[in-house]
Each structure stands twice: as C-alpha cells, then as structure tokens.
Scaffold this motif. Structure first.
Motif, PDB file in Angstrom:
ATOM      1  N   LYS A 198     -25.737 -57.703  58.120  1.00 38.65           N
ATOM      2  CA  LYS A 198     -25.228 -57.584  57.040  1.00 38.65           C
ATOM      3  C   LYS A 198     -26.100 -58.609  56.084  1.00 38.65           C
ATOM      4  CE  LYS A 198     -22.084 -54.688  57.572  1.00 38.65           C
ATOM      5  NZ  LYS A 198     -22.253 -53.235  57.390  1.00 38.65           N
ATOM      6  N   SER A 199     -26.444 -58.101  54.809  1.00 40.65           N
ATOM      7  CA  SER A 199     -26.865 -59.057  53.779  1.00 40.65           C
ATOM      8  C   SER A 199     -26.089 -59.629  52.547  1.00 40.65           C
ATOM      9  CB  SER A 199     -28.225 -58.523  53.349  1.00 40.65           C
ATOM     10  OG  SER A 199     -28.260 -58.765  51.784  1.00 40.65           O
ATOM     11  N   VAL A 200     -26.038 -60.995  52.761  1.00 40.25           N
ATOM     12  CA  VAL A 200     -24.798 -61.475  52.027  1.00 40.25           C
ATOM     13  C   VAL A 200     -25.595 -62.568  51.059  1.00 40.25           C
ATOM     14  CG1 VAL A 200     -22.797 -63.020  51.954  1.00 40.25           C
ATOM     15  CG2 VAL A 200     -23.202 -61.396  53.999  1.00 40.25           C
ATOM     16  N   LEU A 201     -25.153 -62.224  49.693  1.00 41.14           N
ATOM     17  CA  LEU A 201     -25.582 -62.957  48.380  1.00 41.14           C
ATOM     18  C   LEU A 201     -24.532 -64.089  48.099  1.00 41.14           C
ATOM     19  CD1 LEU A 201     -27.322 -63.704  46.052  1.00 41.14           C
ATOM     20  CD2 LEU A 201     -26.805 -61.889  44.939  1.00 41.14           C
ATOM     21  N   VAL A 202     -24.793 -65.432  48.316  1.00 36.89           N
ATOM     22  CA  VAL A 202     -23.723 -66.519  47.925  1.00 36.89           C
ATOM     23  C   VAL A 202     -24.280 -67.104  46.764  1.00 36.89           C
ATOM     24  CG1 VAL A 202     -22.574 -68.229  48.443  1.00 36.89           C
ATOM     25  CG2 VAL A 202     -22.995 -66.571  50.268  1.00 36.89           C
ATOM     26  N   THR A 203     -23.476 -67.180  45.363  1.00 38.75           N
ATOM     27  CA  THR A 203     -23.975 -67.976  44.483  1.00 38.75           C
ATOM     28  C   THR A 203     -23.464 -69.352  44.546  1.00 38.75           C
ATOM     29  OG1 THR A 203     -22.160 -67.372  42.793  1.00 38.75           O
ATOM     30  CG2 THR A 203     -23.910 -65.851  42.972  1.00 38.75           C
ATOM     31  N   GLY A 204     -24.079 -70.186  43.845  1.00 40.14           N
ATOM     32  CA  GLY A 204     -23.668 -71.497  43.769  1.00 40.14           C
ATOM     33  C   GLY A 204     -23.733 -72.251  45.480  1.00 40.14           C
ATOM     34  N   LEU A 240     -27.902 -54.931  50.152  1.00 38.50           N
ATOM     35  CA  LEU A 240     -27.006 -55.785  49.538  1.00 38.50           C
ATOM     36  C   LEU A 240     -25.769 -55.393  50.095  1.00 38.50           C
ATOM     37  CD1 LEU A 240     -26.453 -58.617  48.188  1.00 38.50           C
ATOM     38  CD2 LEU A 240     -26.478 -57.228  46.201  1.00 38.50           C
ATOM     39  N   ASP A 241     -25.103 -56.419  51.136  1.00 39.44           N
ATOM     40  CA  ASP A 241     -23.890 -55.553  51.661  1.00 39.44           C
ATOM     41  C   ASP A 241     -22.720 -56.494  50.883  1.00 39.44           C
ATOM     42  OD1 ASP A 241     -24.916 -53.624  53.684  1.00 39.44           O
ATOM     43  OD2 ASP A 241     -25.703 -55.495  54.357  1.00 39.44           O
ATOM     44  N   VAL A 242     -22.920 -57.788  50.499  1.00 39.74           N
ATOM     45  CA  VAL A 242     -21.793 -58.642  50.283  1.00 39.74           C
ATOM     46  C   VAL A 242     -22.605 -59.493  49.070  1.00 39.74           C
ATOM     47  CG1 VAL A 242     -20.247 -60.529  50.766  1.00 39.74           C
ATOM     48  CG2 VAL A 242     -20.675 -58.598  52.444  1.00 39.74           C
ATOM     49  N   LEU A 243     -21.556 -59.505  47.742  1.00 43.49           N
ATOM     50  CA  LEU A 243     -21.942 -60.501  46.917  1.00 43.49           C
ATOM     51  C   LEU A 243     -20.805 -61.519  46.796  1.00 43.49           C
ATOM     52  CD1 LEU A 243     -23.034 -61.523  44.074  1.00 43.49           C
ATOM     53  CD2 LEU A 243     -22.133 -59.658  43.100  1.00 43.49           C
ATOM     54  N   VAL A 244     -20.917 -62.601  47.002  1.00 38.94           N
ATOM     55  CA  VAL A 244     -20.075 -63.869  46.876  1.00 38.94           C
ATOM     56  C   VAL A 244     -20.172 -64.668  45.609  1.00 38.94           C
ATOM     57  CG1 VAL A 244     -18.748 -65.661  47.767  1.00 38.94           C
ATOM     58  CG2 VAL A 244     -19.559 -63.952  49.384  1.00 38.94           C
ATOM     59  N   ASN A 245     -19.239 -64.288  44.641  1.00 38.78           N
ATOM     60  CA  ASN A 245     -19.583 -64.930  43.178  1.00 38.78           C
ATOM     61  C   ASN A 245     -18.747 -66.235  43.333  1.00 38.78           C
ATOM     62  OD1 ASN A 245     -21.131 -63.201  41.433  1.00 38.78           O
ATOM     63  ND2 ASN A 245     -19.304 -61.736  41.579  1.00 38.78           N
TER      64      ASN A 245
END
Ligand SMILES: NC(=O)c1ccc[n+]([C@@H]2O[C@H](COP(=O)([O-])OP(=O)(O)OC[C@H]3O[C@@H](n4cnc5c(N)ncnc54)[C@H](O)[C@@H]3O)[C@@H](O)[C@H]2O)c1
Length: 263
Positions: free
Chosen positions: A8-14, A84-89
């Motif tokens: 899975k592709s996970v984007l993490v901000t901060g 893009l599977d997961v976006l963590v704001n």
C-alpha cells in the motif's frame, strides 16, 4: 489482528515530527510504501535516513499552507508509488495564548495548516482514490477539538473543524470507496508540548485530569492510526477515536456521589 499494509502507498504529512515519524515507522513495518512530507527539509531527510526502508520510502518537501504545493502532492505520490491508498493528515501547529491576544493573521495561519491543508489534500486525493476504487484518509485531530481548552481558540476551532470535515467526507464519498476517520490524541510528549513538561503544575494537572494518570508517547498514537488505515476497519467510516487515556470520556475529578474518606 495486526495491520498488513503490504504494497500500500501511504502519504504521511508532518512526517519529520514526533507523531508523524512514528506513523511512518509503523507503516513501513506493516509493509507499506511511505511517502513522507514536511515543510522542514533537513528534519525530513534525517527522519527518512533514520527509518531506512530504501525504495519503500520517498520524501517530498512541501509547505502545505501553499495550496498549489498541497494540491500537487497526492498525484506526485501516486506517480512515484503507482497509487495512493492512504492519506494521513498529521501535520499541525498551534499557538497558546488568550483569544484577545490572537491576531487575525495568526488565527488564519493556524486554520491554514490544521484545517485547510487537510481539506486541500483530501480534495486532491479523493478523485485518485475513487478512480482506484478505494482509499483511506486518517486525520490527526486532537482532544482539543472535542473539548474546549483555555488559550487555544484557533487550535481547538481548527481541530473541531477537521473532525467535522472527517464526517462530511465519509458521508459524501463513502459510496465511492472512500473512508475518512480521525484520531484525537490527548497529551503526547513531543516538541509541541515541551512546555508542559518543564512545569510541575502542568504535569500535575495532566495527571489529575487523565483517568490513566499519565500522558502518552508518540508511538502510542500509531495503533489506532494503522487500524484506520488498514482493512480491519473496512466498515468503520466517519468516526473519531480519542487517544487520551480517558480525558474526554467524562470529568474524572467530579464526584456526584463522593465516596466516604478512608480512615
Ligand atoms: N503533541 C500532542 O500532545 C498532540 C496532541 C493532540 C494532537 N496533536 C496533533 O498531532 C499532530 C502531530 O503533532 P506532533 O506533536 O508530532 O508535532 P510536531 O511539531 O513534532 O510535528 C508537526 C510537524 O508538522 C510540520 N508542519 C508544520 N507546519 C507545516 C506546513 N505548513 N507544511 C508542512 N508541514 C508542516 C512540522 O514541520 C512538524 O514536523 C499535529 O496535527 C498535532 O496538532 C498533537
């Protein structure tokens, strides 16, 4: 059930920060490809190097209060990792001062990073996720978005806003395969809260108000975040999980029927 994010592709901000770094570490351990983004390029590179992960880690320096940079990010990640599977704001900031001392510009800056950036990123991510047939958004709110705290007008308003944004996205895009849930941490020992730990009155107040009689560490936030990112939460949409040791469950110091004092 442990969360499996293999492939899975996970984007993490901060991602350079305390909680974001731990989220990246646990997503990597769960098998994900992790896109780390932060405004602080040096700290981001240091964190990525520390995590290792080789070609399963990519860094993207961006100021998420810049709409163009935030809007471009989900597509850049999808291009790099194929989806893009997961976006963590998770990126956030806050000031601590009485409402009468907050200037409108300061108010707007807090809302820009804590509320508008999750909106802009979600707006860019949802069409990509819908095209893929599924995608999960996890917002890192705060217990300050569930209960009012003095000297945090902008932060509390922004975090309450992100909790409602979470619910609206779930209601509006659930049928397109989009999940949007939130976590609401209590007091976590990070650079953001360093001031609390320099002061005995603050730590005593935290203990007195928390049923668990302690605060938490950044790695204690990741369990609920990973749960909401993985398939174990596939019938969970539009919720907020407090991770606050019970602080917002009630009024721990208030006794309607005080017990007789032990002699
Ligand atoms: N620490 C706590 O007690 C606590 C409690 C409740 C909620 N939270 C929330 O958890 C999240 C992470 O907090 P943390 O304690 O790890 O803080 P932190 O300061 O360690 O991390 C925040 C990160 O966000 C980044 N950031 C700030 N502005 C940015 C911008 N304009 N563009 C891109 N990145 C930006 C910072 O560079 C930093 O790396 C925040 O949303 C915070 O509000 C923290």
């Amino acid at each position: 059930m442990t969360t499996d994010l293999t492939g899975k592709s996970v984007l993490v901000t901060g991602a350079a920060g305390a909680i974001g770094g731990e989220i990246c570490r646990s997503a990597l351990a769960a098998g994900a490809k992790v896109a780390m983004t932060d405004i602080d390029a040096d700290a981001l590179e240091r964190r990525a190097t520390e995590l290792g992960g080789e070609d399963r880690v990519a860094t993207f320096t961006a100021d998420l209060t810049d709409d163009e940079q935030a809007t471009a990010l989900p597509a850049r990640v999808a291009q790099r990792f194929g989806a893009l599977d997961v976006l963590v704001n998770n990126a956030g900031a806050r000031g601590v001062k009485p409402l009468l001392d907050i200037e409108p510009d300061e108010w707007r800056r807090t809302l820009d990073i804590d509320l508008t950036a999750p909106f802009v990123l979600s707006k860019a991510a949802i069409p990509l996720m819908a095209e893929q047939g599924r995608g999960k958004i996890v917002n890192v709110a705060s217990m300050a978005g569930l209960a009012a705290f003095r000297d945090r007008a902008a932060y509390s308003a922004a975090k309450a806003g992100v909790i409602m944004l979470t619910k609206v996205i779930a209601v509006e895009y659930g049928e397109q395969g989009i999940w949007c849930n939130a976590v609401a941490p209590g007091v976590v020992e990070t650079p953001m809260t360093a001031g609390y730990f320099a002061d005995d009155d603050s730590t005593a107040s935290i203990r007195a108000n928390t049923p668990m009689r302690r605060w938490c560490q950044p790695d204690e936030i990741v369990g609920p975040v990973l749960y909401l990112a993985g398939s174990g939460s596939d019938f969970v949409n539009g919720i907020v999980i407090p991770i606050d040791g019970g602080w917002t469950a009630g009024y721990v110091g208030a006794e309607l029927s005080p017990r007789p004092k032990q002699k």
